[in-house]
Design a protein around this motif. Structure first.
Motif, PDB file in Angstrom:
ATOM      1  N   PRO A 194       0.817  -1.217   0.000  1.00  0.00           N
ATOM      2  CA  PRO A 194       0.000   0.000   0.000  1.00  0.00           C
ATOM      3  C   PRO A 194       0.842   1.255   0.000  1.00  0.00           C
ATOM      4  N   VAL A 195       2.029   1.181   0.609  1.00  0.00           N
ATOM      5  CA  VAL A 195       2.981   2.291   0.573  1.00  0.00           C
ATOM      6  C   VAL A 195       4.303   1.733   0.066  1.00  0.00           C
ATOM      7  N   HIS A 196       4.830   2.332  -0.993  1.00  0.00           N
ATOM      8  CA  HIS A 196       6.056   1.833  -1.618  1.00  0.00           C
ATOM      9  C   HIS A 196       7.225   2.727  -1.226  1.00  0.00           C
ATOM     10  N   VAL A 197       8.339   2.115  -0.827  1.00  0.00           N
ATOM     11  CA  VAL A 197       9.536   2.858  -0.432  1.00  0.00           C
ATOM     12  C   VAL A 197      10.685   2.466  -1.343  1.00  0.00           C
ATOM     13  N   GLN A 198      11.352   3.461  -1.902  1.00  0.00           N
ATOM     14  CA  GLN A 198      12.539   3.216  -2.722  1.00  0.00           C
ATOM     15  C   GLN A 198      13.683   4.036  -2.157  1.00  0.00           C
ATOM     16  N   ILE A 199      14.721   3.342  -1.702  1.00  0.00           N
ATOM     17  CA  ILE A 199      15.909   3.992  -1.159  1.00  0.00           C
ATOM     18  C   ILE A 199      16.962   4.042  -2.266  1.00  0.00           C
ATOM     19  N   GLY A 200      17.370   5.234  -2.635  1.00  0.00           N
ATOM     20  CA  GLY A 200      18.277   5.387  -3.759  1.00  0.00           C
ATOM     21  C   GLY A 200      17.487   5.424  -5.050  1.00  0.00           C
ATOM     22  N   VAL A 201      17.504   6.558  -5.729  1.00  0.00           N
ATOM     23  CA  VAL A 201      16.669   6.740  -6.925  1.00  0.00           C
ATOM     24  C   VAL A 201      17.562   7.246  -8.053  1.00  0.00           C
ATOM     25  N   LYS A 202      18.370   6.359  -8.598  1.00  0.00           N
ATOM     26  CA  LYS A 202      19.305   6.751  -9.650  1.00  0.00           C
ATOM     27  C   LYS A 202      18.577   7.152 -10.937  1.00  0.00           C
ATOM     28  N   GLU A 203      17.291   6.740 -11.074  1.00  0.00           N
ATOM     29  CA  GLU A 203      16.544   7.108 -12.275  1.00  0.00           C
ATOM     30  C   GLU A 203      16.357   8.617 -12.387  1.00  0.00           C
ATOM     31  N   ILE A 204      16.465   9.322 -11.258  1.00  0.00           N
ATOM     32  CA  ILE A 204      16.242  10.765 -11.273  1.00  0.00           C
ATOM     33  C   ILE A 204      17.521  11.519 -11.576  1.00  0.00           C
ATOM     34  N   SER A 205      18.602  11.199 -10.885  1.00  0.00           N
ATOM     35  CA  SER A 205      19.867  11.892 -11.121  1.00  0.00           C
ATOM     36  C   SER A 205      20.986  11.145 -10.413  1.00  0.00           C
ATOM     37  N   GLU A 206      22.232  11.586 -10.644  1.00  0.00           N
ATOM     38  CA  GLU A 206      23.372  10.988  -9.962  1.00  0.00           C
ATOM     39  C   GLU A 206      23.285  11.211  -8.461  1.00  0.00           C
ATOM     40  N   ALA A 207      22.608  12.293  -8.063  1.00  0.00           N
ATOM     41  CA  ALA A 207      22.410  12.545  -6.636  1.00  0.00           C
ATOM     42  C   ALA A 207      21.380  11.597  -6.036  1.00  0.00           C
ATOM     43  N   GLY A 208      20.801  10.748  -6.886  1.00  0.00           N
ATOM     44  CA  GLY A 208      19.730   9.873  -6.433  1.00  0.00           C
ATOM     45  C   GLY A 208      20.124   8.880  -5.359  1.00  0.00           C
ATOM     46  N   GLU A 209      21.419   8.586  -5.217  1.00  0.00           N
ATOM     47  CA  GLU A 209      21.834   7.645  -4.174  1.00  0.00           C
ATOM     48  C   GLU A 209      21.545   8.201  -2.786  1.00  0.00           C
TER      49      GLU A 209
END
Length: 347
Positions: free
Chosen positions: A282-297
């Motif tokens: 019901p609630v999704h958590v993503q730690i580290g989002v490289k799809e957005i930018s290099e700062a995504g980590e």
């Protein structure tokens, strides 16, 4: 498969305490600090041994030899999925969210207030992604012919929300044809989503082309997803960008500029948030989002789908630094999604 360093309950408890301490202070956490928090009496030597095991397991790292430990992305994932997911919304947050979102009358007011709440609980961005055009529920359609042959298609949804597109048909239309097409859609398809309307139009044309070819052919021409620009119609409401700028995790100016550019482009946010609709949680958590930018980590996203009249419409959530109060953010996202869905269904 569980990380071997997390097999023992004691290790899991110490890691949870360390993540909480680091979220609160932003400083490397020592064994002495953990001993003050731990529910059982343990020596600092024992805690140091456990912390060393957790470091070997990739869950902690030591920025300096004499410093305490800092959680890794794997530690945040453990904390979010196994600890924060069990949290309940505090009475204070529930009352505050109800006050902030209460009284909104239109979809735009509801969206603005939800974004403000989500930004507040995350010290980052509050994001609401509107439904793709195909999931828009039609209440009424209007069409007007422009002097140059283009057509204005206006789609009115329940609650008076409008979405309009100017399209250039592959053949010329007369205003009378546009009026007849809009009348046909309004009489037969009010309350349907646009993708369901198109599916039914294609079915009718396939089963009885002679009867339906004229009016349905016109409707399909004007309802073509490519012509309506369906892939580009998701709208994104973002609150709290200034908070990201002041976050210690983004002191690298090059990475910060790239992140802000990604936020401005918005389509990458849509892709990441809408992924939560396909997940069972019901609630999704993503730690580290490289799809957005290099700062995504250094970024975490917490998201949830919202509905209108029991149909999934879009997604909302928060984007912030990995050092985020997950228990508060996750429970708030779930509650905002619930209130947002209820409010949309009433307008």
């Amino acid at each position: 498969m569980r990380n071997p360093a997390l097999q023992e309950r004691r290790n899991r408890q110490i890691l949870a305490d360390l993540v909480r301490a680091y979220i609160e202070t932003g400083e490397p956490v020592s064994s002495r600090a953990i001993s003050k928090r731990y529910e059982e009496t343990l020596s600092t030597a024992t805690i140091r041994n456990v912390m060393a095991d957790l470091e070997d397991g990739g869950l902690l790292y030591q920025p300096h030899t004499s410093a305490g430990r800092v959680p890794t992305a794997a530690a945040y994932r453990f904390f979010a999925h196994e600890i924060a997911s069990q949290a309940t919304l505090t009475i204070g947050d529930r009352d505050w969210i109800q006050r902030e979102m209460g009284g909104a009358k239109t979809a735009s007011e509801i969206t603005e207030r939800a974004g403000h709440v989500l930004a507040g609980v995350s010290n980052g961005l509050g994001i609401i992604v509107s439904p793709p055009l195909g999931r828009t529920v039609l209440e009424h359609a209007r069409m007007w012919l422009l002097p140059d042959g283009r057509v204005v298609v206006v789609l009115i949804s329940p609650g008076g929300n409008t979405r309009d597109k100017i399209v250039k048909p592959t053949r010329p239309f007369a205003q009378a044809e546009l009026d007849a097409t809009a009348d046909f859609l309004n009489r037969h398809y009010s309350g349907w989503t646009l993708e369901a309307i198109r599916g039914d139009l294609l079915l009718k044309l396939a089963t009885d082309r002679e009867q339906y070819e004229g009016i349905i052919g016109n409707a399909l021409t004007l309802w073509d997803p490519a012509m309506l620009g369906e892939s580009q119609t998701s709208e994104v409401h973002v609150e709290g960008t200034a908070q990201i700028v002041g976050t210690p995790e983004f002191t690298n100016q090059a990475q910060l500029r790239e992140l802000l550019a990604a936020i401005e482009e918005k389509h990458r946010l849509v892709t990441v948030l809408n992924a939560c609709i396909e997940t069972p949680e019901p609630v999704h958590v993503q730690i580290g989002v490289k799809e957005i930018s290099e700062a995504g980590e250094n970024i975490a996203i917490i998201s949830a789908p919202y509905t209108s009249n029991d149909l999934v419409q879009g997604s909302l959530g928060v984007l912030g630094p990995t050092r985020m109060h997950y228990e508060r953010a996750m429970t708030a996202v779930a509650y905002v999604a619930q209130l947002f869905s209820e409010a949309l269904s009433k307008i």
